[in-house]
Scaffold this active site. Structure first.
Site, PDB file in Angstrom:
ATOM      1  N   ASP A 180     -10.105  -3.307   1.970  1.00  0.00           N
ATOM      2  CA  ASP A 180      -9.485  -2.498   0.987  1.00  0.00           C
ATOM      3  C   ASP A 180     -11.271  -1.996   0.202  1.00  0.00           C
ATOM      4  O   ASP A 180     -11.660  -2.969  -0.438  1.00  0.00           O
ATOM      5  CB  ASP A 180      -8.800  -2.834   0.414  1.00  0.00           C
ATOM      6  N   LYS A 205      -8.442   6.178  -6.532  1.00  0.00           N
ATOM      7  CA  LYS A 205      -9.736   5.942  -7.681  1.00  0.00           C
ATOM      8  C   LYS A 205     -10.216   6.586  -7.782  1.00  0.00           C
ATOM      9  O   LYS A 205     -10.420   8.008  -7.743  1.00  0.00           O
ATOM     10  CB  LYS A 205      -9.608   4.388  -7.539  1.00  0.00           C
TER      11      LYS A 205
HETATM   12  C1  LIG Z   1      -4.419   1.405  -6.098  1.00  0.00           C
HETATM   13  C2  LIG Z   1      -4.802   0.865  -5.129  1.00  0.00           C
HETATM   14  C3  LIG Z   1      -3.847   0.297  -3.804  1.00  0.00           C
HETATM   15  C4  LIG Z   1      -2.767   1.986  -3.791  1.00  0.00           C
HETATM   16  O1  LIG Z   1      -3.002   2.954  -3.773  1.00  0.00           O
HETATM   17  P1  LIG Z   1      -1.872   4.073  -4.137  1.00  0.00           P
HETATM   18  O2  LIG Z   1      -2.730   5.376  -4.104  1.00  0.00           O
HETATM   19  O3  LIG Z   1      -1.665   4.044  -5.799  1.00  0.00           O
HETATM   20  O4  LIG Z   1      -0.738   4.043  -2.949  1.00  0.00           O
HETATM   21  C5  LIG Z   1      -4.612  -0.132  -2.818  1.00  0.00           C
HETATM   22  N1  LIG Z   1      -6.014  -0.682  -3.069  1.00  0.00           N
HETATM   23  C6  LIG Z   1      -6.232  -0.465  -4.455  1.00  0.00           C
HETATM   24  C7  LIG Z   1      -7.346  -1.750  -4.364  1.00  0.00           C
HETATM   25  C8  LIG Z   1      -5.684   0.217  -5.226  1.00  0.00           C
HETATM   26  O5  LIG Z   1      -7.176   0.360  -6.692  1.00  0.00           O
END
Ligand SMILES: *Cc1c(COP(=O)(O)O)cnc(C)c1O
Length: 412
Positions: A180, A205
């Site tokens: 991630d 984000k």
């Molecule tokens: C926000 C986030 C997610 C999930 O993403 P969404 O767009 O809210 O579904 C997954 N991994 C990380 C590190 C995040 O900050």
């Protein structure tokens, strides 16, 4: 291959000159004329099998959308990947990757901390996966014959724990590794170049960056991208083309935004570390937060996220969130404006309390997603809120940098 500053501006725009336009067109079609039945049948079959683009016609928008595909090409370029596949949210991307990896009914190895939603998806077993939670050093021991994939996040959320991606890949052996990469962005870290199979983003984000789009994307090789497209066609967690157009626009400023936020975060971390109302600060720029030198080894900078523990625990943390005026008290991250939130009470509420405690996600911990404002204005606002919440005015105490202990791993 161009430099990353060129790629963010030009990525996914290769066909625009031929089309005779300068900005990427927004195609909102749900269906497309099929002028030859034989060609349409062939397109449909190939797209359902995971082809990246149709030969003649997209046939139907769940199979392909050119506006989405342009943004995907831009992301693939930045990640130095063969392909990228977009989804309607980060969690839809996580889910599709688990399905495409064949993880349903099988075993997953995961390193904590992970994003609260991903942690919950795995620990709840909602998709029929069975998870072994482990530390970076013990990935090899946790692998079983039935392990479908290894999941890791670095910098980790919210502790900013750094993980050596190449070392995890080596321990995983033939088992593919999902990183991630949301916190780092492809500007600062490109996991595929370190041996990872998938680099996943919540594009909600920093890739979006303006707080007005929810999306996810996964960069990977050709074969794994085809598998992800097959899942997307079958399950339907599509990215809306309007959202893709906004994301593609945001891409052009990604490197500028990430570097500006990172410079502000580095300076705020330095100032926080000297505030007597602050017990502990974590930002990968602080030596105590990166004892193994991982930033230098695999990243192009420490990023724009920081955390700190305020003196006075939960009560003081709540007061800081209520006391800020320029900062917005809110979850999410990677926006142009600065956000502050309380992981134990909000983003990581769904995580097992014992796991929270062992990761030092405590009652006084606040997470700041630093934006691109004037750093002195940010500091003035943060400092007045901490002063008021703790009764300890900022300025001249001993720096607490050495007490930073991001590196503490989460156990099962
Ligand atoms: C926000 C986030 C997610 C999930 O993403 P969404 O767009 O809210 O579904 C997954 N991994 C990380 C590190 C995040 O900050």
């Amino acid at each position: 291959m161009a430099g990353i500053d060129t790629d963010v501006v030009h990525g996914g725009r290769e066909d625009l000159r031929t089309l005779g336009v300068h900005a990427p067109p927004l195609d909102r079609s749900t269906t497309y004329p099929v002028t030859s039945l034989a060609a349409g049948t062939e397109d449909l079959e190939r797209l359902a099998e995971g082809d990246a683009a149709p030969e003649h016609s997209p046939v139907y928008a769940r199979l392909f959308n050119p506006t989405v595909a342009r943004w995907e090409r831009g992301i693939a370029g930045l990640e130095r990947a063969e392909g990228a596949v977009a989804f309607s949210s980060g969690m839809a991307a996580v889910t599709a990757t688990l399905i495409a990896a064949g993880a349903i009914g099988r075993h997953v190895v995961a390193i904590r901390p992970l994003y609260g939603g991903t942690d919950h998806l795995l620990s709840s077993g909602l998709l029929g996966t069975r998870t072994t939670w482990t530390t970076p050093a013990s990935v090899g021991d946790a692998i079983e014959p039935d392990t479908a994939l290894v999941i890791v996040e670095t910098p980790g959320n919210p502790t900013l724990t750094l993980v050596d991606i190449a070392a995890v890949v080596a321990q995983a052996g033939p088992v593919p590794v999902l990183v991630d990469n949301t916190f780092a962005t492809p500007i600062l870290q490109q996991p595929l170049t370190l041996g990872a199979t998938w680099s996943l983003h919540s594009a909600t984000k920093a890739l979006g960056g303006h707080g007005d789009v929810i999306a996810g994307v996964v960069a990977t090789d050709q074969a794994h991208a085809a598998a992800l497209r097959r899942v997307r066609v079958a399950t339907g967690a599509l990215l809306d083309p309007q959202a893709a157009a906004l994301l593609h626009r945001s891409l052009q400023t990604l490197a500028l935004r990430v570097r500006a936020a990172q410079a502000n975060a580095t300076e705020l971390a330095r100032r926080l570390a000297r505030h007597p109302g602050v017990e502990r600060v974590c930002h990968p720029s602080l030596p105590g937060c990166d004892p193994e030198g991982i930033v230098a080894a695999q990243m192009q900078g420490p990023g724009g996220m920081l955390t700190f523990d305020v003196v006075g625990g939960l009560t003081a943390a709540g007061r800081v969130m209520e006391g800020v005026r320029l900062l917005t008290p809110a979850v999410s991250l990677g926006n142009n404006d600065t956000l502050i939130e309380h992981p134990a009470g909000l983003t990581h509420r769904v995580v097992d309390p014992e796991a929270l405690a062992s990761a030092r996600i405590g009652p006084g911990l606040l997470r700041v997603s630093v934006g691109i404002e004037d750093v002195d204005d940010l500091w003035r606002d943060l400092a007045q809120a901490i002063d008021a919440a703790t009764g300890l005015a900022g300025g001249t105490s001993q720096p607490v940098v050495e007490r930073c202990t991001a590196g503490v791993g989460l156990q099962a």
